[in-house]
Design an enzyme around this catalytic site. Structure first.
Site, PDB file in Angstrom:
ATOM      1  N   ARG A  77      12.169  -9.382   4.583  1.00 33.47           N
ATOM      2  CA  ARG A  77      12.200  -7.980   4.158  1.00 33.47           C
ATOM      3  C   ARG A  77      12.855  -7.156   5.261  1.00 33.47           C
ATOM      4  O   ARG A  77      12.452  -7.224   6.415  1.00 33.47           O
ATOM      5  CB  ARG A  77      10.776  -7.486   3.915  1.00 33.47           C
ATOM      6  CG  ARG A  77      10.664  -5.989   3.627  1.00 33.47           C
ATOM      7  CD  ARG A  77       9.205  -5.630   3.325  1.00 33.47           C
ATOM      8  NE  ARG A  77       9.041  -4.205   3.025  1.00 33.47           N
ATOM      9  CZ  ARG A  77       8.570  -3.303   3.875  1.00 33.47           C
ATOM     10  NH1 ARG A  77       8.218  -3.651   5.098  1.00 33.47           N
ATOM     11  NH2 ARG A  77       8.455  -2.046   3.526  1.00 33.47           N
ATOM     12  N   HIS A 120      13.436   3.294   4.927  1.00 33.24           N
ATOM     13  CA  HIS A 120      12.355   3.093   5.889  1.00 33.24           C
ATOM     14  C   HIS A 120      12.497   4.178   6.964  1.00 33.24           C
ATOM     15  O   HIS A 120      12.741   3.890   8.133  1.00 33.24           O
ATOM     16  CB  HIS A 120      12.397   1.674   6.466  1.00 33.24           C
ATOM     17  CG  HIS A 120      11.107   1.211   7.085  1.00 33.24           C
ATOM     18  ND1 HIS A 120      10.472   0.046   6.695  1.00 33.24           N
ATOM     19  CD2 HIS A 120      10.335   1.742   8.068  1.00 33.24           C
ATOM     20  CE1 HIS A 120       9.365  -0.119   7.436  1.00 33.24           C
ATOM     21  NE2 HIS A 120       9.267   0.894   8.283  1.00 33.24           N
ATOM     22  N   GLU A 165       6.347   3.343   2.583  1.00 30.06           N
ATOM     23  CA  GLU A 165       5.275   4.232   3.039  1.00 30.06           C
ATOM     24  C   GLU A 165       5.589   5.722   2.953  1.00 30.06           C
ATOM     25  O   GLU A 165       5.741   6.401   3.968  1.00 30.06           O
ATOM     26  CB  GLU A 165       4.886   3.884   4.476  1.00 30.06           C
ATOM     27  CG  GLU A 165       4.439   2.454   4.667  1.00 30.06           C
ATOM     28  CD  GLU A 165       3.862   2.194   6.054  1.00 30.06           C
ATOM     29  OE1 GLU A 165       3.944   3.072   6.914  1.00 30.06           O
ATOM     30  OE2 GLU A 165       3.313   1.102   6.265  1.00 30.06           O
ATOM     31  N   ASN A 299       1.291  -2.264   2.379  1.00 26.52           N
ATOM     32  CA  ASN A 299       1.253  -2.402   3.837  1.00 26.52           C
ATOM     33  C   ASN A 299      -0.164  -2.117   4.288  1.00 26.52           C
ATOM     34  O   ASN A 299      -0.721  -1.071   3.966  1.00 26.52           O
ATOM     35  CB  ASN A 299       2.209  -1.423   4.521  1.00 26.52           C
ATOM     36  CG  ASN A 299       3.668  -1.808   4.303  1.00 26.52           C
ATOM     37  OD1 ASN A 299       3.964  -2.821   3.663  1.00 26.52           O
ATOM     38  ND2 ASN A 299       4.563  -1.010   4.840  1.00 26.52           N
ATOM     39  N   TYR A 301      -2.825  -2.240   7.662  1.00 26.68           N
ATOM     40  CA  TYR A 301      -3.091  -2.446   9.089  1.00 26.68           C
ATOM     41  C   TYR A 301      -4.570  -2.362   9.417  1.00 26.68           C
ATOM     42  O   TYR A 301      -5.109  -3.193  10.121  1.00 26.68           O
ATOM     43  CB  TYR A 301      -2.282  -1.456   9.935  1.00 26.68           C
ATOM     44  CG  TYR A 301      -0.826  -1.843   9.923  1.00 26.68           C
ATOM     45  CD1 TYR A 301      -0.333  -2.758  10.833  1.00 26.68           C
ATOM     46  CD2 TYR A 301       0.038  -1.359   8.935  1.00 26.68           C
ATOM     47  CE1 TYR A 301       0.987  -3.172  10.794  1.00 26.68           C
ATOM     48  CE2 TYR A 301       1.354  -1.772   8.881  1.00 26.68           C
ATOM     49  CZ  TYR A 301       1.821  -2.673   9.816  1.00 26.68           C
ATOM     50  OH  TYR A 301       3.116  -3.099   9.752  1.00 26.68           O
ATOM     51  N   GLU A 381       3.664  -5.692   4.522  1.00 22.85           N
ATOM     52  CA  GLU A 381       3.477  -5.615   5.978  1.00 22.85           C
ATOM     53  C   GLU A 381       2.021  -5.844   6.311  1.00 22.85           C
ATOM     54  O   GLU A 381       1.136  -5.249   5.692  1.00 22.85           O
ATOM     55  CB  GLU A 381       3.861  -4.235   6.549  1.00 22.85           C
ATOM     56  CG  GLU A 381       5.321  -3.957   6.664  1.00 22.85           C
ATOM     57  CD  GLU A 381       5.612  -2.576   7.278  1.00 22.85           C
ATOM     58  OE1 GLU A 381       4.796  -2.072   8.080  1.00 22.85           O
ATOM     59  OE2 GLU A 381       6.667  -2.025   6.928  1.00 22.85           O
TER      60      GLU A 381
HETATM   61  C1  GBH Z   1       4.067   0.625   9.456  1.00 17.72           C
HETATM   62  O1  GBH Z   1       3.442   1.850   9.319  1.00 17.72           O
HETATM   63  C2  GBH Z   1       5.536   0.812   9.401  1.00 17.72           C
HETATM   64  O2  GBH Z   1       6.044   0.560   8.106  1.00 17.72           O
HETATM   65  C3  GBH Z   1       6.312   0.035  10.423  1.00 17.72           C
HETATM   66  O3  GBH Z   1       7.597   0.523  10.516  1.00 17.72           O
HETATM   67  C4  GBH Z   1       5.579   0.110  11.737  1.00 17.72           C
HETATM   68  O4  GBH Z   1       6.301  -0.454  12.796  1.00 17.72           O
HETATM   69  C5  GBH Z   1       4.260  -0.590  11.572  1.00 17.72           C
HETATM   70  O5  GBH Z   1       3.541  -0.035  10.533  1.00 17.72           O
HETATM   71  C6  GBH Z   1       3.367  -0.562  12.804  1.00 17.72           C
HETATM   72  O6  GBH Z   1       2.978   0.731  13.118  1.00 17.72           O
HETATM   73  O7  GBH Z   1      -5.378   5.503  13.814  1.00 17.72           O
HETATM   74  O8  GBH Z   1      -6.916   4.345  12.337  1.00 17.72           O
HETATM   75  O9  GBH Z   1      -5.925   6.434  11.636  1.00 17.72           O
HETATM   76  C7  GBH Z   1       2.113   1.916   9.761  1.00 17.72           C
HETATM   77  C8  GBH Z   1       1.295   2.933   9.030  1.00 17.72           C
HETATM   78  C9  GBH Z   1      -0.294   4.601   9.298  1.00 17.72           C
HETATM   79  C10 GBH Z   1      -0.911   2.405   9.894  1.00 17.72           C
HETATM   80  C11 GBH Z   1      -1.357   5.157  10.167  1.00 17.72           C
HETATM   81  C12 GBH Z   1      -2.058   2.934  10.717  1.00 17.72           C
HETATM   82  C13 GBH Z   1      -3.366   4.985  11.179  1.00 17.72           C
HETATM   83  C14 GBH Z   1      -4.489   4.230  11.725  1.00 17.72           C
HETATM   84  N1  GBH Z   1       0.176   3.357   9.811  1.00 17.72           N
HETATM   85  N2  GBH Z   1      -2.466   4.241  10.281  1.00 17.72           N
HETATM   86  S1  GBH Z   1      -5.786   5.196  12.425  1.00 17.72           S
END
Ligand code: GBH
Length: 480
Positions: A77, A120, A165, A299, A301, A381
């Protein structure tokens, strides 16, 4: 430990994004994007770095395709830079299209399925000068960009996602001030959110129309970032309401219009304390936005835990962050929410590690929206930054942190799948260490280390693990 099998139709892959890896920021006719601009503004990027070179992927495509090949995964991707293809957001730069045509040819020749993302976050600066995503016109220009790219490259790839996103491209960029263009306006934020969704819908229609003409059958979709907020005290109605607000402002505000054809009234009301998204919605927009898609990219995290404020809690007003930049919470209408850290490991980003949050999110998505039951879902992701320590050869043994994160999240995703979630694949963020937006090069998400001095790529333990999973079609993980 237990052995987890990958289902036959389940694929693995790796992901990157143009602005984070390509470099060649001003070569072969590429125009400036809002991130090129952001990098030149004092105090915006932690290490004051820029993306002029990044991972130099633009000049190392052969090596990088070879690297993906060596992992034995099926899917790559990546994103297309609008400003490379249309330097001013409008006129076409043939050289830009040629770069992506060559990349796609190389992937196809290597038997790697390309997974294209059209946006992106690297908006042409020329369009930001006209208001960017806060300007409705950007949505039509995006559809025109999608038309240009799909006309030229449609035959070369079968999966086309419009946006990565939109939450980040709107709220984190126009409200929180952390991402380009670095504004702090709730009103611009809700306008951007709606115009991004509209852009997705208009681009989807363009791709479908051209695909019919060409006799192609692409999978069209969008990638959303999801989080999963738990109430600190599930017995407290106020805490449950705090979790509702956060899940609403992060997840439902985008998923509802896409899958249900309407903005969620409770979230619209929360946000209306600061800005009214409905002011930007015109007759017919929601039909365009909710046109069926083939694949939802997810995505993921981290999740979080939140509570209602105790007496005397003052919601954060705009504040200067560590870099002296004015910012505020990106969660519009979240004034009455207090984050309560859980006892979990944290990544180098400070994000909580709890794989069961991904499982719960997927199960929720499946029950909340009728259509994702048949709309394919793919984790586009998932990954983590840790403070890597390379040995003399550049090798990073991340078997105690990143590898564990990936293993446990893949296991959680497959558990949801085994319970009926229509999940078809899992892509790791990221193939390479790369430019981590406002964090610059200080945070490393790669399963392959990049030495930014020599540009040497060295697979970490997690890359070897992924290659083994891809080869064996199974892996060992702890029981949930
Ligand atoms: C992605 O976005 C992106 O698509 C990518 O480009 C980037 O490199 C990758 O993640 C890593 O950052 O502090 O607990 O409130 C990430 C989206 C949004 C994930 C905010 C974490 C906040 C966590 N992020 N979110 S918190």
């Amino acid at each position: 430990m237990t052995t987890i099998q990958l289902p036959k139709d389940f694929f693995l892959g790796v992901a990157t994004a143009a602005a984070q890896v390509e470099g060649a920021a001003f070569e072969d006719g590429k125009g400036p994007s809002i991130w090129d601009t952001m990098c030149r503004e004092e105090g915006r990027i932690d290490d004051s770095s820029n993306i002029d070179v990044a991972c130099d992927h633009y000049h190392r495509v052969d090596e990088d395709v070879q690297l993906i090949s060596s992992l034995g995964v099926s899917t790559y991707r990546f994103s297309i830079s609008w400003a490379r293809v249309m330097p001013d957001g409008r006129s076409v730069n043939q050289k830009g299209l040629e770069f992506y045509a060559a990349l796609l040819d190389k992937l196809n020749a290597a038997g790697i399925q390309p997974w294209v993302t059209l946006y992106h976050w690297d908006l042409p600066q020329a369009l930001q000068d006209e208001g960017g995503w806060a300007n409705r016109q950007t949505a039509s220009l995006f559809a025109e960009y999608a038309r240009v790219v799909y006309s030229a490259l449609g035959e070369r790839a079968n999966v086309w996602t419009t946006l990565n996103e939109p939450w980040c491209a709107s709220f984190l960029s126009y409200v929180c001030g952390e991402h380009a263009p670095g504004h702090t306006s709730p009103d611009e934020g809700v306008a951007a959110a709606h115009h991004l969704l509209l852009a997705h819908g208009l681009a989807t229609a363009q791709i479908r129309r051209l695909a019919r003409q060409k006799g192609l059958h692409p999978k069209v979709g969008i990638t959303l970032n999801f989080s999963w907020a738990h109430p600190a005290n599930p017995d407290s109605a106020a805490d449950r309401d705090a979790a509702r607000r956060v899940n609403g402002a992060q997840n439902r505000i985008f998923a509802d219009p896409l899958f249900l054809g309407a903005y969620p009234p409770d979230v619209v009301a929360d946000m209306a304390l600061e800005a009214d998204i409905m002011k930007y919605v015109r007759e017919g927009d929601l039909q365009i936005i909710s046109a069926p898609i083939d694949v939802l990219g997810i995505n993921f995290y981290n999740g979080s835990q939140v509570a209602a404020p105790s007496e005397g809690y003052k919601p954060a007003s705009p504040q200067r962050n560590a870099r002296g930049v004015l910012g505020r919470s990106p969660i519009v209408g979240s004034a009455s929410v207090v984050p309560v850290a859980r006892h979990t490991p944290h990544t180098a980003m400070g994000w909580e590690v709890k794989a069961s949050d991904l499982y719960e999110l997927l199960v929720w998505l499946n029950s909340e929206y009728a259509r994702p039951f048949d709309t394919e879902m793919v984790i586009t992701e998932n990954g983590a930054a840790f403070d890597d320590v390379p040995d003399r050869t550049g090798y990073v043994d991340d078997s105690k942190d990143r590898l564990v994160y990936l293993r446990d999240h893949l296991a959680a995703a497959l558990r949801a799948r085994s319970e009926g979630v229509n999940l078809k694949g899992y892509l790791v963020w990221s193939l390479l260490d790369n430019f981590e937006w406002a964090r610059g090069y200080t945070k490393r998400f790669g399963i392959v280390r990049v030495d930014y001095g020599t540009m040497q790529r060295v697979p970490k333990a997690s890359a070897h693990w992924l290659a083994k999973v891809a080869a064996n079609r199974n892996f060992e993980a702890p029981e949930p």
